[in-house]
Each structure stands twice: as structure tokens, then as C-alpha cells.
Design a protein around this motif. Structure first.
Motif, PDB file in Angstrom:
ATOM      1  N   ARG A  52       0.833  -1.204   0.000  1.00  0.00           N
ATOM      2  CA  ARG A  52       0.000   0.000   0.000  1.00  0.00           C
ATOM      3  C   ARG A  52       0.875   1.265   0.000  1.00  0.00           C
ATOM      4  O   ARG A  52       0.556   2.249  -0.677  1.00  0.00           O
ATOM      5  N   VAL A  53       1.969   1.211   0.734  1.00  0.00           N
ATOM      6  CA  VAL A  53       2.902   2.358   0.767  1.00  0.00           C
ATOM      7  C   VAL A  53       3.453   2.612  -0.640  1.00  0.00           C
ATOM      8  O   VAL A  53       3.424   3.742  -1.130  1.00  0.00           O
ATOM      9  N   ILE A  91       3.613  17.486   4.300  1.00  0.00           N
ATOM     10  CA  ILE A  91       3.071  16.434   3.424  1.00  0.00           C
ATOM     11  C   ILE A  91       2.672  15.141   4.143  1.00  0.00           C
ATOM     12  O   ILE A  91       1.899  14.365   3.618  1.00  0.00           O
ATOM     13  N   PHE A  92       3.224  14.922   5.345  1.00  0.00           N
ATOM     14  CA  PHE A  92       2.855  13.703   6.079  1.00  0.00           C
ATOM     15  C   PHE A  92       1.666  13.930   7.013  1.00  0.00           C
ATOM     16  O   PHE A  92       1.211  13.006   7.678  1.00  0.00           O
ATOM     17  N   LEU A 106       0.196   9.842   2.153  1.00  0.00           N
ATOM     18  CA  LEU A 106       1.505   9.870   2.804  1.00  0.00           C
ATOM     19  C   LEU A 106       1.397   9.728   4.321  1.00  0.00           C
ATOM     20  O   LEU A 106       2.288   9.163   4.959  1.00  0.00           O
ATOM     21  N   SER A 107       0.292  10.219   4.876  1.00  0.00           N
ATOM     22  CA  SER A 107       0.090  10.093   6.319  1.00  0.00           C
ATOM     23  C   SER A 107      -0.008   8.612   6.701  1.00  0.00           C
ATOM     24  O   SER A 107       0.656   8.133   7.628  1.00  0.00           O
ATOM     25  N   LEU A 108      -0.800   7.872   5.933  1.00  0.00           N
ATOM     26  CA  LEU A 108      -0.955   6.440   6.147  1.00  0.00           C
ATOM     27  C   LEU A 108       0.375   5.713   5.906  1.00  0.00           C
ATOM     28  O   LEU A 108       0.772   4.828   6.677  1.00  0.00           O
ATOM     29  N   SER A 109       1.060   6.107   4.846  1.00  0.00           N
ATOM     30  CA  SER A 109       2.335   5.470   4.513  1.00  0.00           C
ATOM     31  C   SER A 109       3.349   5.667   5.638  1.00  0.00           C
ATOM     32  O   SER A 109       4.085   4.753   6.001  1.00  0.00           O
ATOM     33  N   TYR A 110       3.361   6.854   6.187  1.00  0.00           N
ATOM     34  CA  TYR A 110       4.282   7.164   7.287  1.00  0.00           C
ATOM     35  C   TYR A 110       3.992   6.270   8.486  1.00  0.00           C
ATOM     36  O   TYR A 110       4.900   5.689   9.083  1.00  0.00           O
TER      37      TYR A 110
END
Ligand SMILES: Nc1ncnc2c1ncn2[C@@H]1O[C@H](COP(=O)(O)OP(=O)(O)OP(=O)(O)O)[C@@H](O)[C@H]1O
Ligand SMILES: [Mg+2]
Length: 106
Positions: free
Chosen positions: A10-11, A75-76, A93-97
Motif C-alpha cells: 500500500r505504501v 506532506i505527512f 503519505l500520512s498512512l504510509s508514514y
């Protein structure tokens, strides 16, 4: 190290989606000779004395217009987006972080 494939997938998908959007935006500017390019690179560096484990890096690169200096720190943040209403939730990007953080950084 072991990763949770669905989460890391997903990232990577989020990063690639952002990259495609960026190169698509730039190509709409009609710059002569512009070739939209998205690159993915992965590496696994073995840690000394720890068998095959190590640090994983996944790099997604694009030759779009880049991220302006003044928004880089935002951005996060959840819901931060520069995309028009209806085109982005600002959660990618928040989820990826969060996913990367949950995998641990050594
Ligand atoms: N590859 C990129 N090139 C330029 N700007 C980027 C890139 N990736 C992210 N950004 C900037 O970071 C912001 C936040 O990205 P994020 O993925 O969190 O949300 P989004 O892409 O706007 O929406 P969503 O991912 O929910 O569809 C983007 O709106 C954009 O301004
Ligand atoms: Mg996104």
C-alpha cells in the motif's frame, strides 16, 4: 527484516500514485522534450553478523515538478493535499508514514 506485504504494498502504491500524478501534471505543461519518468528501486543491505536480515529501502523517484520547499514539512500530515477537491484525500503519505513507522526503523 520481515515486512507485512499488504501494508508495504500500500505504501509503494501510494508513492507510485503520487509520482504518476506529478509527471502527468508536468506533461500537461507542454514542455518540449519532457519525458515523464517514474522509477522504483529496492535494496536490502545485510547487517553484519545478522544473517540475511538488514535494512530495506524502497525508493520511488519521479521527474515531475517536485515538492515545494515550503510544504515539505506538511506532506505527512493527515488530510494535507494540494490536489483539487475530489482528487485527493491527503491521506496517502500520512498512512504510509504510519505503516513505515510501525515496521520500525533501525
Ligand atoms: N511525487 C510527488 N510530487 C510532487 N508533490 C507530491 C508528490 N507526492 C506528494 N506530493 C505532495 O504531497 C501532498 C500530500 O500527498 P498525499 O499522498 O498524502 O495526498 P494526496 O496525493 O494529495 O491525496 P491522496 O493520496 O489521498 O489521493 C500532495 O497533495 C502533493 O502536494
Ligand atoms: Mg497521494
Amino acid at each position: 527484516m520481515n515486512v507485512i506485504p499488504q501494508d508495504i504494498g500500500r505504501v509503494v502504491l501510494n508513492l507510485i500514485t503520487n509520482a504518476f500524478y506529478a509527471v502527468n501534471e508536468k506533461s500537461r505543461q507542454g514542455i518540449a522534450g519532457y519525458e515523464p519518468t517514474v522509477e522504483v528501486q529496492t535494496t536490502l543491505s545485510p547487517l553484519p553478523g545478522r544473517g540475511g536480515g538488514g535494512e530495506v529501502s524502497i525508493i520511488v523517484k519521479d521527474n515531475g515538478n517536485g515538492i515545494p520547499e515550503n510544504i515539505r514539512e506538511k506532506i505527512f500530515q493527515p488530510f494535507f493535499t494540494t490536489k483539487p477537491t475530489g482528487q485527493g484525500t491527503g491521506l496517502g503519505l500520512s498512512l504510509s508514514y504510519d505503516i513505515v513507522k510501525a515496521h520500525g526503523v533501525s
